[in-house]
Motif scaffolding. Structure first.
Motif, PDB file in Angstrom:
ATOM      1  N   ALA A  25     -57.342 -33.794 -20.247  1.00 47.58           N
ATOM      2  CA  ALA A  25     -57.255 -32.384 -19.677  1.00 47.58           C
ATOM      3  C   ALA A  25     -55.736 -32.276 -19.392  1.00 47.58           C
ATOM      4  CB  ALA A  25     -57.979 -32.423 -18.802  1.00 47.58           C
ATOM      5  N   VAL A  26     -55.396 -30.926 -19.747  1.00 50.65           N
ATOM      6  CA  VAL A  26     -53.873 -30.731 -19.215  1.00 50.65           C
ATOM      7  C   VAL A  26     -54.096 -30.289 -17.644  1.00 50.65           C
ATOM      8  CG1 VAL A  26     -52.059 -29.062 -19.650  1.00 50.65           C
ATOM      9  CG2 VAL A  26     -53.481 -29.630 -21.432  1.00 50.65           C
ATOM     10  N   HIS A  27     -53.384 -31.086 -17.079  1.00 53.43           N
ATOM     11  CA  HIS A  27     -53.261 -30.846 -15.421  1.00 53.43           C
ATOM     12  C   HIS A  27     -52.273 -29.742 -15.112  1.00 53.43           C
ATOM     13  CE1 HIS A  27     -53.405 -31.244 -11.165  1.00 53.43           C
ATOM     14  NE2 HIS A  27     -53.034 -32.435 -11.020  1.00 53.43           N
ATOM     15  N   GLY A  28     -51.102 -29.729 -15.836  1.00 60.21           N
ATOM     16  CA  GLY A  28     -50.048 -28.887 -15.605  1.00 60.21           C
ATOM     17  C   GLY A  28     -49.129 -28.640 -16.857  1.00 60.21           C
ATOM     18  N   ILE A  29     -48.315 -27.497 -16.735  1.00 59.06           N
ATOM     19  CA  ILE A  29     -47.469 -27.261 -17.630  1.00 59.06           C
ATOM     20  C   ILE A  29     -46.063 -26.976 -17.125  1.00 59.06           C
ATOM     21  CG2 ILE A  29     -46.977 -25.917 -19.528  1.00 59.06           C
ATOM     22  CD1 ILE A  29     -50.117 -25.310 -19.853  1.00 59.06           C
ATOM     23  N   ASP A  30     -45.038 -27.482 -17.575  1.00 62.89           N
ATOM     24  CA  ASP A  30     -43.781 -26.844 -16.952  1.00 62.89           C
ATOM     25  C   ASP A  30     -42.766 -27.016 -17.961  1.00 62.89           C
ATOM     26  OD1 ASP A  30     -42.331 -29.340 -15.920  1.00 62.89           O
ATOM     27  OD2 ASP A  30     -44.096 -29.658 -15.471  1.00 62.89           O
ATOM     28  N   GLY A  31     -41.602 -26.277 -17.878  1.00 66.35           N
ATOM     29  CA  GLY A  31     -40.649 -26.868 -18.725  1.00 66.35           C
ATOM     30  C   GLY A  31     -39.399 -25.630 -18.561  1.00 66.35           C
ATOM     31  N   GLU A  32     -38.518 -25.598 -19.590  1.00 63.60           N
ATOM     32  CA  GLU A  32     -37.287 -24.600 -19.648  1.00 63.60           C
ATOM     33  C   GLU A  32     -37.152 -24.107 -21.128  1.00 63.60           C
ATOM     34  OE1 GLU A  32     -34.545 -27.741 -18.419  1.00 63.60           O
ATOM     35  OE2 GLU A  32     -35.138 -27.563 -16.486  1.00 63.60           O
ATOM     36  N   PHE A  33     -36.339 -23.137 -21.164  1.00 66.22           N
ATOM     37  CA  PHE A  33     -35.707 -22.455 -22.534  1.00 66.22           C
ATOM     38  C   PHE A  33     -34.212 -22.993 -22.066  1.00 66.22           C
ATOM     39  CE2 PHE A  33     -39.619 -19.922 -22.271  1.00 66.22           C
ATOM     40  CZ  PHE A  33     -40.136 -20.299 -23.539  1.00 66.22           C
ATOM     41  N   HIS A  34     -33.655 -23.532 -23.119  1.00 62.43           N
ATOM     42  CA  HIS A  34     -32.248 -23.705 -23.206  1.00 62.43           C
ATOM     43  C   HIS A  34     -31.539 -23.001 -24.546  1.00 62.43           C
ATOM     44  CE1 HIS A  34     -31.507 -27.081 -20.240  1.00 62.43           C
ATOM     45  NE2 HIS A  34     -32.882 -27.260 -20.363  1.00 62.43           N
ATOM     46  N   LEU A  35     -30.297 -22.291 -24.051  1.00 63.92           N
ATOM     47  CA  LEU A  35     -29.409 -21.728 -25.062  1.00 63.92           C
ATOM     48  C   LEU A  35     -28.273 -22.562 -25.163  1.00 63.92           C
ATOM     49  CD1 LEU A  35     -29.004 -19.325 -26.876  1.00 63.92           C
ATOM     50  CD2 LEU A  35     -27.831 -18.111 -24.978  1.00 63.92           C
ATOM     51  N   GLY A  36     -28.067 -23.441 -26.022  1.00 63.62           N
ATOM     52  CA  GLY A  36     -27.100 -24.518 -26.092  1.00 63.62           C
ATOM     53  C   GLY A  36     -27.339 -25.590 -24.699  1.00 63.62           C
ATOM     54  N   GLU A  37     -26.231 -25.522 -24.050  1.00 65.13           N
ATOM     55  CA  GLU A  37     -26.272 -26.435 -22.827  1.00 65.13           C
ATOM     56  C   GLU A  37     -26.662 -25.752 -21.697  1.00 65.13           C
ATOM     57  OE1 GLU A  37     -25.456 -29.840 -22.596  1.00 65.13           O
ATOM     58  OE2 GLU A  37     -25.436 -29.655 -24.664  1.00 65.13           O
ATOM     59  N   ASP A  38     -26.976 -24.404 -21.840  1.00 63.75           N
ATOM     60  CA  ASP A  38     -27.186 -23.562 -20.703  1.00 63.75           C
ATOM     61  C   ASP A  38     -28.815 -23.172 -20.196  1.00 63.75           C
ATOM     62  OD1 ASP A  38     -24.453 -23.225 -20.313  1.00 63.75           O
ATOM     63  OD2 ASP A  38     -24.611 -21.370 -21.639  1.00 63.75           O
TER      64      ASP A  38
END
Length: 170
Positions: A126-139
């Motif tokens: 079961a997926v307990h949580g989701i998190d993350g990021e979007f990156h544009l190059g190094e930013d």
């Protein structure tokens, strides 16, 4: 009729997120870092407590089924979206970080599809949580967190000084 209104509102939120990501990316590709925190699905509460007393390092049969399903999820992401998968597990729980590169529309499609795949194809996990990021190059281009039912996105506004917050239902 109210169900149709909620569906339309849900689609509008995803469209707003997509439009902001397209604006942020301009003509470049983004990188999606999608982190799933996964736990073994508990079938029976008595079963869970019985195993605690006899905890042994190594994989129990239920852990093997959990690991197989997580492996299937990783295989699906790698084959379908050319994702890099980075798992970190301890028997019946752990995380998988998926890294996917592409255009904003493709990344949002992959994001929603992987959540749906995990929700509908995992019986022992079961997926307990989701998190993350979007990156544009190094930013850093945006962040998100939540679960399979609601995800909160935080993206920069056009002026670069304010933030936009969206809540979307995958």
């Amino acid at each position: 009729m109210q169900g149709i209104g909620k569906l339309k509102l849900g689609l509008e939120e995803w469209k707003k997120i997509e439009n902001d990501l397209v604006r942020i990316a301009a003509t470049d590709q983004l990188e999606l870092l999608l982190n799933f925190t996964l736990v073994a699905a508990v079938e029976d509460e008595g079963e869970e407590h019985a195993g605690e007393e006899e905890h042994v390092h190594g994989l129990l049969p239920s852990d093997q089924e959990f690991a197989r399903e997580v492996g299937d999820l990783m295989d699906y992401a790698v084959k379908t979206y050319k994702a890099d998968a980075h798992p970190h597990f301890h028997g019946d729980h752990g995380t998988v970080l998926f890294v996917i590169r592409g255009g904003p529309k493709d990344l949002l499609k992959a994001f929603r599809d992987l959540i749906e795949y995990a929700r509908s194809n995992c019986e022992k996990c079961a997926v307990h949580g989701i998190d993350g990021e979007f990156h544009l190059g190094e930013d850093l281009a945006g962040i998100y967190f939540g679960d399979v039912y609601k995800v909160t996105f935080i993206l920069p506004a056009e002026d670069g000084r304010r933030l936009r917050v969206y809540e979307a239902h995958p």
